[in-house]
Write a protein that holds these residues in place. Structure first.
Motif, short mmCIF file in Angstrom:
data_model
loop_
_atom_site.label_atom_id
_atom_site.label_comp_id
_atom_site.label_asym_id
_atom_site.label_seq_id
_atom_site.Cartn_x
_atom_site.Cartn_y
_atom_site.Cartn_z
N LEU A 298 -87.78 42.67 -20.24
CA LEU A 298 -86.84 43.08 -21.30
C LEU A 298 -85.46 42.50 -21.04
CD1 LEU A 298 -87.92 46.79 -21.83
CD2 LEU A 298 -88.23 44.90 -23.43
N ASP A 299 -85.09 42.43 -19.77
CA ASP A 299 -83.78 41.87 -19.43
C ASP A 299 -83.68 40.39 -19.81
OD1 ASP A 299 -83.03 44.31 -18.44
OD2 ASP A 299 -83.44 43.82 -16.34
N MET A 300 -84.81 39.73 -19.95
CA MET A 300 -84.83 38.32 -20.35
C MET A 300 -84.67 38.15 -21.86
SD MET A 300 -87.99 36.90 -18.02
CE MET A 300 -88.11 37.24 -16.27
N GLY A 301 -84.66 39.27 -22.59
CA GLY A 301 -84.49 39.19 -24.05
C GLY A 301 -85.79 39.21 -24.82
N ALA A 302 -86.85 39.79 -24.23
CA ALA A 302 -88.17 39.76 -24.86
C ALA A 302 -88.22 40.54 -26.17
CB ALA A 302 -89.23 40.30 -23.89
N GLU A 303 -87.55 41.70 -26.20
CA GLU A 303 -87.66 42.57 -27.38
C GLU A 303 -87.16 41.87 -28.64
OE1 GLU A 303 -86.51 47.09 -28.92
OE2 GLU A 303 -85.69 46.32 -27.02
N ALA A 304 -86.03 41.21 -28.54
CA ALA A 304 -85.47 40.54 -29.72
C ALA A 304 -86.38 39.41 -30.19
CB ALA A 304 -84.08 40.01 -29.39
N LEU A 305 -86.95 38.67 -29.24
CA LEU A 305 -87.81 37.54 -29.62
C LEU A 305 -89.11 38.02 -30.25
CD1 LEU A 305 -87.24 35.25 -26.50
CD2 LEU A 305 -86.55 34.77 -28.86
N ILE A 306 -89.67 39.10 -29.72
CA ILE A 306 -90.92 39.63 -30.29
C ILE A 306 -90.64 40.19 -31.69
CG2 ILE A 306 -92.74 41.35 -30.04
CD1 ILE A 306 -92.33 41.14 -26.99
N THR A 307 -89.53 40.88 -31.83
CA THR A 307 -89.15 41.43 -33.15
C THR A 307 -88.97 40.31 -34.16
OG1 THR A 307 -88.05 43.31 -32.09
CG2 THR A 307 -87.48 42.84 -34.38
N GLN A 308 -88.34 39.23 -33.74
CA GLN A 308 -88.16 38.09 -34.63
C GLN A 308 -89.51 37.50 -35.03
OE1 GLN A 308 -85.85 34.91 -32.95
NE2 GLN A 308 -86.02 33.60 -34.76
N ALA A 309 -90.44 37.41 -34.07
CA ALA A 309 -91.78 36.88 -34.38
C ALA A 309 -92.49 37.77 -35.39
CB ALA A 309 -92.60 36.78 -33.10
N LEU A 310 -92.33 39.08 -35.26
CA LEU A 310 -92.96 40.01 -36.20
C LEU A 310 -92.39 39.84 -37.61
CD1 LEU A 310 -93.05 43.27 -34.03
CD2 LEU A 310 -95.03 42.03 -34.91
N GLN A 311 -91.11 39.61 -37.69
CA GLN A 311 -90.47 39.44 -38.99
C GLN A 311 -90.81 38.10 -39.63
OE1 GLN A 311 -86.37 39.94 -37.89
NE2 GLN A 311 -86.45 42.19 -37.91
N THR A 312 -91.04 37.08 -38.80
CA THR A 312 -91.27 35.73 -39.31
C THR A 312 -92.73 35.47 -39.63
OG1 THR A 312 -89.44 34.96 -37.93
CG2 THR A 312 -90.90 33.27 -38.85
N HIS A 313 -93.63 36.01 -38.81
CA HIS A 313 -95.06 35.70 -38.94
C HIS A 313 -95.89 36.97 -39.10
CE1 HIS A 313 -94.11 31.60 -37.71
NE2 HIS A 313 -93.46 32.09 -36.67
N GLU A 314 -96.51 37.10 -40.25
CA GLU A 314 -97.35 38.27 -40.49
C GLU A 314 -98.51 38.36 -39.51
OE1 GLU A 314 -100.03 40.14 -44.18
OE2 GLU A 314 -98.73 38.40 -44.49
N ASP A 315 -99.04 37.20 -39.11
CA ASP A 315 -100.19 37.19 -38.21
C ASP A 315 -99.84 37.67 -36.80
OD1 ASP A 315 -101.81 36.27 -40.19
OD2 ASP A 315 -101.85 34.18 -39.54
N CYS A 316 -98.58 37.82 -36.50
CA CYS A 316 -98.18 38.32 -35.18
C CYS A 316 -98.16 39.85 -35.13
CB CYS A 316 -96.79 37.80 -34.81
SG CYS A 316 -96.77 36.07 -34.32
N GLY A 317 -98.49 40.48 -36.24
CA GLY A 317 -98.35 41.94 -36.34
C GLY A 317 -98.99 42.71 -35.21
N ASP A 318 -100.28 42.51 -34.99
CA ASP A 318 -101.01 43.31 -33.99
C ASP A 318 -100.55 43.01 -32.58
OD1 ASP A 318 -102.43 44.52 -36.00
OD2 ASP A 318 -104.14 43.16 -35.86
N VAL A 319 -100.52 41.70 -32.22
CA VAL A 319 -100.19 41.36 -30.83
C VAL A 319 -98.71 41.64 -30.54
CG1 VAL A 319 -102.01 39.67 -30.54
CG2 VAL A 319 -99.83 38.93 -31.48
N GLY A 320 -97.86 41.44 -31.53
CA GLY A 320 -96.44 41.69 -31.33
C GLY A 320 -96.15 43.16 -31.11
N LYS A 321 -96.73 44.02 -31.94
CA LYS A 321 -96.52 45.46 -31.80
C LYS A 321 -97.12 45.98 -30.50
CE LYS A 321 -96.19 46.46 -36.73
NZ LYS A 321 -96.81 47.15 -37.91
N ALA A 322 -98.29 45.42 -30.11
CA ALA A 322 -98.89 45.83 -28.85
C ALA A 322 -98.00 45.45 -27.67
CB ALA A 322 -100.26 45.17 -28.69
N ALA A 323 -97.38 44.28 -27.74
CA ALA A 323 -96.48 43.85 -26.67
C ALA A 323 -95.26 44.78 -26.59
CB ALA A 323 -96.03 42.41 -26.90
#
Length: 490
Positions: A442-467
């Motif tokens: 998280l200190d590396m900035g993972a949350e913001a990048l995963i959130t951005q992936a969820l907003q940009t790509h619908e197909d990232c929904g399951d894996v992104g939320k699980a992460a």
């Protein structure tokens, strides 16, 4: 200027897109219609050949006509003005071959055969046009004749070129011919190479051809050719590619293929793993051969014991060596990473890869080719597999900068959904059994990048939320159905 819209058909085709099949309606015209428009542009509007051709292409494309099947060239006009016949060079060569089909030997028509092959090799439209003019039976007759005259390369090259992208052309007679040639010319690498190429073209996206040829005994012929001519780089590449295609499940017309069964047969009945690994050892300096062999090994690692067999045959050591010595070559790196990803499905192999320094090599390759999305995708996928159910491996990945490399890949390739998905899966696997790694990630900035992936790509929904969930972040999980307020009806 007259605008033509002479559309003769509207047909439905299917295009694979991820896990979905998109149905598209396409309007089509005949080659004769296109050629008539080009000629009319030249005669009625006094355009030059290039301008007339360009104008015709623009006219039809503006009307949504699919020109992928059309030869976009100015057809030659017959010297007999009364006939006013037009013909493209591929058809002129075909006509010459058709005239001599019953009387001429293959040697006598070599020039026409080579001309036909050359034009079929230019683009799909050329060979499609030839097929529409019944080229297949003509070429097949020459192939049968050439097999008897021991002048097989020229005719088989024409068959291979004609069937590229048109596997439906192959019939039972053609299947038997290819099998006979592979048997008869087992000692002739030049003939085998072309025959195997024809097999490969006829099996790509055609499940029935694959099954028929496998029943006819093509698998031992392919592995036997690679083993007997292991020093011939081009033949090894063709044989490896053909074996890999036998394990494909790419024919959308067939609900269930035999991909898994074919992979099992190649490994268990025909010693395919050993043949491929020994072939790789014989071509350590040839990256194009090594790419093919690694890709095929990936497709054969379909069972836990097969992954172990690859290691015991020296495959893992070979793969690690290739990655260490060729990390500057992105295409080979991508295929090597794909092979590691496949064989690391075995838990013992995971540990072997990590103990061999695989994690460090993978991270080095990712950082070296961070601008290459395919390498980043495969690198994240490799690390994700190595981390799965392996807490000790997760620590090694973190210590070697694997999580940081994955996050950098997410930053670099925000538009590549597969990179985002594989990176999310890696991050999830890293913390699912080792929660103490969550905060450093998280200190590396993972949350913001995963959130951005969820907003940009619908197909990232399951894996992104699980992460996000396993990292301990807030995430909204929506229950699609709770089992209440209704009942199932059969």
């Amino acid at each position: 200027m007259t605008i033509f819209c002479i559309v003769i058909s509207r047909e439905s085709s299917y295009r694979a897109s991820g896990d979905k099949l998109e149905k598209m309606a396409k309007r089509r015209i005949t080659q004769e219609t296109f050629d008539a428009v080009v000629r009319e542009n030249m005669e009625e509007f006094e355009m030059g050949p290039d301008e007339a051709l360009k104008e015709a292409v623009e006219q039809f494309e503006s009307q949504g006509v699919d020109l992928g099947y059309i030869v976009k060239a100015v057809a030659a006009v017959s010297s007999d003005d009364k006939q006013e016949e037009q013909s493209h060079k591929v058809l002129q060569a075909l006509d010459s071959l058709r005239i001599g089909k019953d009387s001429a030997s293959v040697e006598e028509v070599t020039a026409d055969m080579k001309c036909f092959t050359e034009h079929c090799s230019l683009e799909f439209a050329q060979r499609y046009l030839a097929a529409q003019k019944d080229a297949y039976p003509v070429i097949l007759s020459y192939c049968k004749k050439s097999a008897e005259e021991r002048e097989a390369v020229t005719a088989l090259s024409a068959l291979a070129a004609l069937t590229d992208g048109q596997p439906d052309l192959l019939d039972a007679e053609g299947q038997q011919l290819l099998l006979n040639v592979l048997k008869k010319y087992a000692a002739d690498s030049s003939v085998l190479r072309v025959a195997i190429r024809a097999v490969r073209h006829c099996c790509l996206k055609h499940e029935q051809n694959r099954q028929d040829l496998v029943k006819g005994g093509v698998l031992p012929l392919l592995t036997g050719a690679a083993a007997q001519h292991g020093g011939c780089a081009e033949l090894v590449k063709e044989a490896s590619a053909a074996l890999r295609i036998m394990t494909f499940d790419d024919d959308i017309r067939v609900p269930f293929g035999q991909a898994h069964e074919h992979a099992k047969m190649i490994v268990l009945q025909h010693n395919g793993l050993k043949v491929l690994i020994e072939s790789a050892k014989a071509h350590l300096g040839n990256t194009s051969v090594l790419r093919e062999l690694c890709a095929t090994l990936s497709h054969l690692a379909v069972r836990n014991e097969f992954c172990q067999d690859i290691c015991e045959l020296g495959g893992l050591k070979l793969i690690m060596t290739l990655l260490a010595e060729n990390y500057e070559t992105p295409d080979l790196v991508r295929q090597v990473l794909s092979a590691i990803r496949a064989i690391a499905g075995n838990d013992d192999v995971k540990d072997a890869v990590v103990n061999a320094g695989g994690v460090e090599l993978i991270v080095i390759a990712m950082n070296r080719h961070m601008s290459n999305s395919a390498v980043c995708e495969q690198g994240c996928a490799c690390l994700s597999v190595l981390a799965l159910r392996k807490p000790n491996n997760c620590k090694v990945i973190m210590e070697n900068g694997g999580a940081l490399a994955a996050l950098q890949a997410m930053k670099t390739h925000t538009d590549k959904v597969n990179v985002q998905k594989q990176a999310c899966m890696l991050l999830r696997n890293l913390v699912s059994n080792t929660s103490n790694l969550s905060q450093p990630i998280l200190d590396m900035g993972a949350e913001a990048l995963i959130t951005q992936a969820l907003q940009t790509h619908e197909d990232c929904g399951d894996v992104g939320k699980a992460a996000l969930r396993d990292l301990g972040c807030h995430v909204e999980l929506r229950e699609l159905w709770t089992g209440k307020k209704g009942s199932l009806t059969y």
